[in-house]
Design a protein around this motif. Structure first.
Motif, PDB file in Angstrom:
ATOM      1  N   ALA A  90       0.839  -1.202   0.000  1.00 47.70           N
ATOM      2  CA  ALA A  90       0.000   0.000   0.000  1.00 47.70           C
ATOM      3  C   ALA A  90       0.874   1.253   0.000  1.00 47.70           C
ATOM      4  N   THR A  91       0.315   2.350  -0.530  1.00 46.01           N
ATOM      5  CA  THR A  91       1.047   3.610  -0.579  1.00 46.01           C
ATOM      6  C   THR A  91       0.064   4.767  -0.688  1.00 46.01           C
ATOM      7  N   THR A  92       0.589   5.993  -0.679  1.00 50.11           N
ATOM      8  CA  THR A  92      -0.176   7.216  -0.924  1.00 50.11           C
ATOM      9  C   THR A  92       0.798   8.230  -1.513  1.00 50.11           C
ATOM     10  N   ILE A  93       0.305   9.431  -1.860  1.00 48.98           N
ATOM     11  CA  ILE A  93       1.182  10.551  -2.197  1.00 48.98           C
ATOM     12  C   ILE A  93       0.827  11.735  -1.307  1.00 48.98           C
ATOM     13  N   HIS A  94       1.855  12.269  -0.641  1.00 47.29           N
ATOM     14  CA  HIS A  94       1.735  13.546   0.082  1.00 47.29           C
ATOM     15  C   HIS A  94       2.445  14.611  -0.738  1.00 47.29           C
ATOM     16  N   TRP A  95       1.825  15.782  -0.861  1.00 48.07           N
ATOM     17  CA  TRP A  95       2.352  16.881  -1.670  1.00 48.07           C
ATOM     18  C   TRP A  95       2.998  17.896  -0.731  1.00 48.07           C
ATOM     19  N   HIS A  96       4.281  17.728  -0.499  1.00 46.67           N
ATOM     20  CA  HIS A  96       5.019  18.439   0.543  1.00 46.67           C
ATOM     21  C   HIS A  96       5.087  19.938   0.251  1.00 46.67           C
ATOM     22  N   GLY A  97       4.524  20.734   1.176  1.00 48.12           N
ATOM     23  CA  GLY A  97       4.581  22.188   1.082  1.00 48.12           C
ATOM     24  C   GLY A  97       3.386  22.834   0.420  1.00 48.12           C
ATOM     25  N   ILE A  98       2.517  22.034  -0.204  1.00 44.60           N
ATOM     26  CA  ILE A  98       1.364  22.590  -0.912  1.00 44.60           C
ATOM     27  C   ILE A  98       0.211  22.803   0.072  1.00 44.60           C
ATOM     28  N   ARG A  99      -0.361  24.000   0.048  1.00 45.93           N
ATOM     29  CA  ARG A  99      -1.554  24.288   0.859  1.00 45.93           C
ATOM     30  C   ARG A  99      -2.777  23.817   0.070  1.00 45.93           C
ATOM     31  N   LEU A 100      -3.305  22.680   0.453  1.00 48.92           N
ATOM     32  CA  LEU A 100      -4.379  22.035  -0.303  1.00 48.92           C
ATOM     33  C   LEU A 100      -5.461  21.537   0.640  1.00 48.92           C
ATOM     34  N   PRO A 101      -6.603  21.079   0.110  1.00 48.72           N
ATOM     35  CA  PRO A 101      -7.646  20.525   0.967  1.00 48.72           C
ATOM     36  C   PRO A 101      -7.165  19.248   1.644  1.00 48.72           C
ATOM     37  N   ILE A 102      -7.652  18.991   2.849  1.00 53.05           N
ATOM     38  CA  ILE A 102      -7.220  17.833   3.616  1.00 53.05           C
ATOM     39  C   ILE A 102      -7.451  16.532   2.842  1.00 53.05           C
ATOM     40  N   GLU A 103      -8.485  16.507   1.997  1.00 53.11           N
ATOM     41  CA  GLU A 103      -8.789  15.277   1.245  1.00 53.11           C
ATOM     42  C   GLU A 103      -7.687  14.900   0.267  1.00 53.11           C
ATOM     43  N   MET A 104      -6.804  15.823  -0.042  1.00 54.00           N
ATOM     44  CA  MET A 104      -5.746  15.588  -1.026  1.00 54.00           C
ATOM     45  C   MET A 104      -4.363  15.431  -0.398  1.00 54.00           C
ATOM     46  N   ASP A 105      -4.284  15.399   0.935  1.00 50.14           N
ATOM     47  CA  ASP A 105      -2.991  15.486   1.613  1.00 50.14           C
ATOM     48  C   ASP A 105      -2.211  14.176   1.647  1.00 50.14           C
ATOM     49  N   GLY A 106      -2.864  13.048   1.386  1.00 49.78           N
ATOM     50  CA  GLY A 106      -2.143  11.794   1.227  1.00 49.78           C
ATOM     51  C   GLY A 106      -1.662  11.124   2.493  1.00 49.78           C
ATOM     52  N   VAL A 107      -2.300  11.406   3.632  1.00 45.63           N
ATOM     53  CA  VAL A 107      -1.934  10.737   4.878  1.00 45.63           C
ATOM     54  C   VAL A 107      -2.940   9.619   5.148  1.00 45.63           C
ATOM     55  N   PRO A 108      -2.473   8.369   5.270  1.00 48.28           N
ATOM     56  CA  PRO A 108      -3.397   7.248   5.460  1.00 48.28           C
ATOM     57  C   PRO A 108      -4.288   7.423   6.694  1.00 48.28           C
ATOM     58  N   TYR A 109      -5.573   7.118   6.502  1.00 51.69           N
ATOM     59  CA  TYR A 109      -6.594   7.140   7.539  1.00 51.69           C
ATOM     60  C   TYR A 109      -6.923   8.555   8.024  1.00 51.69           C
ATOM     61  N   VAL A 110      -6.295   9.564   7.442  1.00 54.03           N
ATOM     62  CA  VAL A 110      -6.653  10.943   7.741  1.00 54.03           C
ATOM     63  C   VAL A 110      -7.336  11.552   6.530  1.00 54.03           C
ATOM     64  N   SER A 111      -6.636  11.578   5.396  1.00 55.85           N
ATOM     65  CA  SER A 111      -7.214  12.152   4.177  1.00 55.85           C
ATOM     66  C   SER A 111      -7.676  11.080   3.200  1.00 55.85           C
ATOM     67  N   GLN A 112      -7.125   9.886   3.291  1.00 57.20           N
ATOM     68  CA  GLN A 112      -7.538   8.811   2.397  1.00 57.20           C
ATOM     69  C   GLN A 112      -7.143   7.481   3.007  1.00 57.20           C
ATOM     70  N   LEU A 113      -7.778   6.421   2.528  1.00 54.77           N
ATOM     71  CA  LEU A 113      -7.358   5.084   2.909  1.00 54.77           C
ATOM     72  C   LEU A 113      -6.073   4.745   2.177  1.00 54.77           C
ATOM     73  N   PRO A 114      -5.229   3.905   2.744  1.00 54.55           N
ATOM     74  CA  PRO A 114      -4.039   3.480   2.008  1.00 54.55           C
ATOM     75  C   PRO A 114      -4.444   2.862   0.671  1.00 54.55           C
TER      76      PRO A 114
END
Length: 457
Positions: A90-114
């Motif tokens: 499993a994986t995700t993508i976090h966009w480091h430094g970008i001010r974006l909506p939480i749904e796009m932040d790429g942290v498992p179980y916070v913004s998306q499922l793995p």
């Protein structure tokens, strides 16, 4: 916090074929014609590299290369990336430094499922700020970043700048042996200290590369530290240069002497390239990272003036008079205490007396701070240890105000290198609702406790 996988698979999408980081150092091809709904289609997949001549390293890559393909966007516009997980984990993508909506932040179980193997997710968000950024997983971070899942993201200014030439340099140390096989990404003894270092330094995937620069021109040099652990003491010998931006955010240009660039941090330099034949070298302290080969010759009778300062990003200015104050202590636990945590099952670090446990999702229910939406805050960040910590916040940008160890000209950033026993004050406007990670970007520090969450609501 309940999120359905169906909800998380809705969004934008993407594809691009850009020049390989290793093959054409700093030289990027134009994006091909694509479906207008998409900017990029990107995959994470196993990849064989030859980092050590004659030996194969079984790495992981984005878009068929490691470090990953360069993504570009324009300030104020949408970036749509259709991402497919072709890994066996499993994986995700976090966009480091970008001010974006939480749904796009790429942290498992916070913004998306793995994202499980074979799954696709559409990342779709507006990029409000110009600058040099990057992307990486926030799942099994030590191994996945260590094996090559890091990539540059450049957000071009809404209006053209005075820079006519550019090079993008990705710094990364690889945890490999003399035959190219991976060594441990985290060793407990080192995780409890400065972090576990790799053995092979690379710039854009090459050890000691030679990079072309046009004679007599001023070049924008974007340097990104995408390493798991190493803080570089950057120096540039043989050419006059100035700092134009730190971690994506413009500053009033100042002469560049040296700069400590921690993991996750970026710096934009303007380099006045000398005439043909001059030796220009990028160094980490006394050690060479890359050589610059000056080509061609300048016909200009007068040296071009330095470009004007870059336009400021639209970051909200905190109200320091009305700001609430919070303290965050980043500290060593004090022993090889066992926990249910990830790396080596050890917990060495904690924030305000609490060590983050990556296997315990209930940590998300206990944020270190709850901020009111729209309120200004001053954080006092205190490093109660003998080791440096690049402290990074997701979803927001803070303003560095002061330090007890050095003079500070206030500037905006998303990552601050907190020196040993340093206390620094930063300020922000809590203007982005969500549950945001706040952590050290030395990865095996993060994975052995040095992370927390901050809620904005």
């Amino acid at each position: 916090m309940s999120i359905s996988r169906r909800q998380l698979l809705m969004g934008g999408a993407g594809l691009a074929g850009l020049a390989g980081l290793g093959a054409g150092v700093g030289q990027w091809l134009q994006r091909p014609s694509l479906d207008p709904r998409y900017a990029y289609q990107l995959s994470a997949a196993p990849l064989d590299l030859q980092l050590v001549p004659g030996f194969i390293t079984q790495a992981l890559g984005y878009g068929g290369q490691a470090p990953g393909q360069l993504l570009r966007a324009k300030q104020g516009e949408r970036l749509r990336v259709r991402f497919t997980n072709q890994l066996e984990q499993a994986t995700t993508i976090h966009w480091h430094g970008i001010r974006l909506p939480i749904e796009m932040d790429g942290v498992p179980y916070v913004s998306q499922l793995p994202m499980l193997p074979g799954e696709t997710f559409d990342y779709d968000f507006v990029v409000p700020d110009a600058g040099s950024y990057w992307y990486h997983p926030h799942k099994a971070s030590g191994e996945q970043l260590g094996r090559g899942l890091v990539g540059p993201l450049i957000v071009d200014e809404a209006e053209p700048t005075e820079f006519q030439h550019e090079r993008v340099l990705v710094l990364k140390n690889w945890h490999i042996d003399e035959q190219g096989a991976f060594t441990d990404f985290s060793v407990p003894r080192e995780a409890a200290r400065g972090g576990t270092r790799g053995r092979l330094s690379t710039v854009n995937g090459q050890h000691l590369p030679s990079i072309d620069l046009p004679a007599g021109e001023i070049v924008r040099l974007r340097v990104l530290n995408l390493d798991n652990t190493v803080t570089y003491r950057l120096k540039l010998a043989g050419a006059e240069s100035r700092i134009y931006a730190l971690d994506g955010n413009p500053i009033v240009p100042v002469p560049f002497k040296e700069y400590w660039l921690g993991p996750g941090m970026r710096i934009d330099l303007a380099v006045r390239v000398p005439q043909n034949g001059a030796a220009v070298v990028l160094r980490d302290g006394l050690f060479r990272l890359a050589d610059f080969v000056v080509h061609g010759s300048s016909t200009a009778l007068v040296q071009a003036p330095w470009p004007r300062a870059l336009p400021a990003n639209p970051v909200a200015e905190p109200d320091l008079q009305r700001a609430e104050r919070l303290t965050f202590n980043f500290e060593w636990v004090g022993g090889l205490s066992k926990s249910a945590g990830k790396t080596g099952d050890f917990s060495f670090w904690q924030v305000n007396g609490v060590a983050w446990d990556g296997n315990d999702r209930s940590c998300l229910d206990r944020p270190a701070a709850r901020l009111r939406l729209g309120q200004s805050y001053i954080f006092e960040m205190r490093n109660l240890s003998q080791y440096q910590h690049p402290i990074h916040i997701h979803g927001m940008t803070f303003k560095v105000l002061s330090s007890n160890r050095k003079a500070i000209t206030p500037y905006f950033t998303d990552t601050y290198l907190l020196g040993r026993n340093e206390s620094a004050k930063v300020a922000l406007v809590a203007d982005n609702p969500g549950l945001w990670m706040f952590h050290c970007h030395v990865i095996d520090h993060m994975e052995t406790g040095l992370m927390t969450a901050i809620e904005v609501a």
